[in-house]
Design a protein around this motif. Structure first.
Motif, PDB file in Angstrom:
ATOM      1  N   PRO A 154       0.767  -1.186   0.217  1.00  0.00           N
ATOM      2  CA  PRO A 154      -0.119  -0.097  -0.065  1.00  0.00           C
ATOM      3  C   PRO A 154       0.806   1.169   0.211  1.00  0.00           C
ATOM      4  CG  PRO A 154       0.318  -1.001   2.230  1.00  0.00           C
ATOM      5  CD  PRO A 154       0.763  -1.767   1.397  1.00  0.00           C
ATOM      6  N   ASP A 155       0.383   2.218  -0.541  1.00  0.00           N
ATOM      7  CA  ASP A 155       1.101   3.598  -0.581  1.00  0.00           C
ATOM      8  C   ASP A 155       0.012   4.811  -0.621  1.00  0.00           C
ATOM      9  OD1 ASP A 155       0.174   3.415  -3.137  1.00  0.00           O
ATOM     10  OD2 ASP A 155       2.185   3.281  -4.135  1.00  0.00           O
ATOM     11  N   LYS A 156       0.699   5.964  -0.661  1.00  0.00           N
ATOM     12  CA  LYS A 156      -0.277   6.946  -0.840  1.00  0.00           C
ATOM     13  C   LYS A 156      -1.148   7.161  -2.000  1.00  0.00           C
ATOM     14  CE  LYS A 156      -0.398  12.202  -0.689  1.00  0.00           C
ATOM     15  NZ  LYS A 156       0.559  13.348  -0.510  1.00  0.00           N
ATOM     16  N   GLN A 157      -0.490   6.765  -2.969  1.00  0.00           N
ATOM     17  CA  GLN A 157      -1.164   6.992  -4.468  1.00  0.00           C
ATOM     18  C   GLN A 157      -2.239   5.893  -4.467  1.00  0.00           C
ATOM     19  OE1 GLN A 157      -0.439   9.387  -6.579  1.00  0.00           O
ATOM     20  NE2 GLN A 157      -2.271   8.709  -7.567  1.00  0.00           N
ATOM     21  N   SER A 158      -2.263   4.835  -3.961  1.00  0.00           N
ATOM     22  CA  SER A 158      -3.384   3.737  -3.918  1.00  0.00           C
ATOM     23  C   SER A 158      -4.615   4.469  -3.162  1.00  0.00           C
ATOM     24  CB  SER A 158      -3.084   2.506  -3.220  1.00  0.00           C
ATOM     25  OG  SER A 158      -2.569   2.746  -1.848  1.00  0.00           O
ATOM     26  N   VAL A 159      -4.436   5.242  -1.969  1.00  0.00           N
ATOM     27  CA  VAL A 159      -5.508   5.818  -1.450  1.00  0.00           C
ATOM     28  C   VAL A 159      -6.170   6.790  -2.338  1.00  0.00           C
ATOM     29  CG1 VAL A 159      -6.247   6.985   0.692  1.00  0.00           C
ATOM     30  CG2 VAL A 159      -4.643   5.135   0.825  1.00  0.00           C
ATOM     31  N   VAL A 160      -4.971   7.969  -2.906  1.00  0.00           N
ATOM     32  CA  VAL A 160      -5.640   9.000  -3.691  1.00  0.00           C
ATOM     33  C   VAL A 160      -6.155   8.368  -4.824  1.00  0.00           C
ATOM     34  CG1 VAL A 160      -4.648  10.758  -4.997  1.00  0.00           C
ATOM     35  CG2 VAL A 160      -3.812  10.319  -2.846  1.00  0.00           C
ATOM     36  N   ASP A 161      -5.921   7.405  -5.556  1.00  0.00           N
ATOM     37  CA  ASP A 161      -6.702   6.721  -6.482  1.00  0.00           C
ATOM     38  C   ASP A 161      -8.106   6.541  -6.157  1.00  0.00           C
ATOM     39  OD1 ASP A 161      -4.535   7.217  -8.062  1.00  0.00           O
ATOM     40  OD2 ASP A 161      -3.837   4.938  -8.120  1.00  0.00           O
ATOM     41  N   ILE A 162      -8.332   5.743  -4.962  1.00  0.00           N
ATOM     42  CA  ILE A 162      -9.721   5.455  -4.585  1.00  0.00           C
ATOM     43  C   ILE A 162     -10.521   6.722  -4.623  1.00  0.00           C
ATOM     44  CG2 ILE A 162     -10.810   4.417  -2.492  1.00  0.00           C
ATOM     45  CD1 ILE A 162      -8.565   2.539  -2.178  1.00  0.00           C
ATOM     46  N   LEU A 163      -9.878   7.761  -3.758  1.00  0.00           N
ATOM     47  CA  LEU A 163     -11.036   8.893  -3.530  1.00  0.00           C
ATOM     48  C   LEU A 163     -11.113   9.552  -4.737  1.00  0.00           C
ATOM     49  CD1 LEU A 163      -9.021   9.572  -0.088  1.00  0.00           C
ATOM     50  CD2 LEU A 163     -11.481   8.591  -0.425  1.00  0.00           C
ATOM     51  N   ASP A 164      -9.943   9.717  -5.460  1.00  0.00           N
ATOM     52  CA  ASP A 164     -10.176  10.409  -6.662  1.00  0.00           C
ATOM     53  C   ASP A 164     -11.520   9.787  -7.606  1.00  0.00           C
ATOM     54  OD1 ASP A 164      -8.334  12.332  -6.164  1.00  0.00           O
ATOM     55  OD2 ASP A 164      -6.973  11.580  -7.633  1.00  0.00           O
ATOM     56  N   GLY A 165     -11.528   8.442  -7.495  1.00  0.00           N
ATOM     57  CA  GLY A 165     -12.527   7.887  -8.265  1.00  0.00           C
ATOM     58  C   GLY A 165     -13.929   8.293  -7.592  1.00  0.00           C
ATOM     59  N   LEU A 166     -14.138   8.310  -6.296  1.00  0.00           N
ATOM     60  CA  LEU A 166     -15.287   8.342  -5.517  1.00  0.00           C
ATOM     61  C   LEU A 166     -15.872  10.054  -6.013  1.00  0.00           C
ATOM     62  CD1 LEU A 166     -14.830   6.331  -2.522  1.00  0.00           C
ATOM     63  CD2 LEU A 166     -16.113   5.690  -4.237  1.00  0.00           C
ATOM     64  N   VAL A 227      -4.058   3.825   5.034  1.00  0.00           N
ATOM     65  CA  VAL A 227      -5.458   4.725   4.686  1.00  0.00           C
ATOM     66  C   VAL A 227      -5.290   6.077   6.024  1.00  0.00           C
ATOM     67  CG1 VAL A 227      -7.695   4.444   5.319  1.00  0.00           C
ATOM     68  CG2 VAL A 227      -6.550   2.907   3.961  1.00  0.00           C
ATOM     69  N   ASN A 228      -5.117   5.407   7.227  1.00  0.00           N
ATOM     70  CA  ASN A 228      -5.412   6.587   8.389  1.00  0.00           C
ATOM     71  C   ASN A 228      -4.331   7.820   8.111  1.00  0.00           C
ATOM     72  OD1 ASN A 228      -7.103   5.482  10.045  1.00  0.00           O
ATOM     73  ND2 ASN A 228      -5.380   4.177  11.341  1.00  0.00           N
ATOM     74  N   THR A 229      -3.184   7.676   7.623  1.00  0.00           N
ATOM     75  CA  THR A 229      -2.355   8.511   7.206  1.00  0.00           C
ATOM     76  C   THR A 229      -2.703   9.567   5.946  1.00  0.00           C
ATOM     77  OG1 THR A 229      -0.584   7.338   8.067  1.00  0.00           O
ATOM     78  CG2 THR A 229      -0.018   9.483   6.768  1.00  0.00           C
ATOM     79  N   HIS A 230      -3.163   9.040   4.973  1.00  0.00           N
ATOM     80  CA  HIS A 230      -3.444   9.769   3.743  1.00  0.00           C
ATOM     81  C   HIS A 230      -4.803  10.033   3.201  1.00  0.00           C
ATOM     82  CE1 HIS A 230       1.082   9.670   3.093  1.00  0.00           C
ATOM     83  NE2 HIS A 230       1.077   8.158   3.250  1.00  0.00           N
TER      84      HIS A 230
END
Length: 263
Positions: A154-166, A227-230
């Protein structure tokens, strides 16, 4: 957590195989953290069956088995598998199926169709909303839009990609797969539910529709921290879920290997 209910209790496979904590990311976003425990084989058993259900109907599976048996007798080529062979697609589908199953278990919303059964190319990820659930009995009527990602690390970009999609889904307004779901329901003769799904467009236009957003990151045991961080977003009706698995790629490979062995 208002978007979903408590984690399952008792003998449900999710209760047995996953420990749960409800947390807040640094930004304040609600975060349900699911961590695989020593009963991970229970999760594998459940997900193998769920992946099968999402990809092919029981009747179609039986017809396929009968066909393959006949073809083998005459040494003829076997039709392509209904399951992806690409590990990348397998990982994405596993995460998507898990999110759909978990939301069906922890909400009153329903999954009207198994969209992966309609994928014209099983080797590619299917376009549209990863998960689209409907609670027609709530007041107001509620839709849950889900976005899932699998990452080995997991990395920051994976969280960003999820949230960008939503966020893109939110800005687009009505979920892009809504009419796809309605048309599939019409095709199978469930006209009553199809009309309710279709009429969500009217409810949306008249501000009588609630849309909630859920993101899932499936990864190793660092998913929780990432997830908690980013996790940070302008969406208010948003929940993040992390699925923390000791060997996330291994459970995916084992599930799909079992499915291939079953046909």
């Amino acid at each position: 957590m208002s978007i979903i209910n408590d984690h399952p209790l008792g003998f449900h496979p999710f209760s047995i195989s996953l420990s749960c904590t409800n947390e807040n990311a640094t930004s304040g976003i609600l975060h349900r953290c699911l961590i695989e425990n020593e009963y991970g084989d229970v999760l594998l058993d459940y997900m193998t069956q769920a992946i099968q259900n999402h990809h092919i109907s029981p009747d179609a599976l039986e017809r396929r088995k009968d066909l393959i048996e006949s073809l083998r007798i005459i040494n003829a080529p076997i039709p392509l598998s209904p399951y992806p062979q690409s590990l990348t697609t397998q990982k994405g589908n596993f995460a998507e199926v898990f999110l759909a199953e978990y939301l069906c278990t922890t909400t009153e919303a329903e999954l009207p169709i198994y969209r992966l059964r309609y994928n014209p190319n099983v080797e590619q990820s299917m376009k549209g909303d990863d998960v689209l659930l409907f609670d027609m009995d709530s007041d107001p009527v509620r839709i849950i839009v889900g976005e899932s990602k699998f990452r080995g690390i997991p990395d920051k970009q994976s969280v960003v990609d999820i949230l960008d999609g939503l966020v893109r889904s939110n800005k687009a307004g009505l979920p892009i797969s809504l009419m796809f779901v309605a048309e599939r329901l019409f095709e199978v003769g469930n006209s009553a539910l199809a009309m309710k799904v279709q009429n969500c467009a009217i409810l949306f236009a008249t501000n009588q529709l609630q849309i909630d957003y859920v993101g899932l990151l499936m990864s190793n045991h660092n998913a929780k921290r990432i997830v908690n961080t980013h996790a940070s977003s302008e969406l208010h009706n948003l929940l993040m879920i992390s699925l923390n698995v000791e060997s996330p790629e291994t459970i995916v490979q084992h599930a799909f290997a079992r499915l291939e062995g079953n046909i």
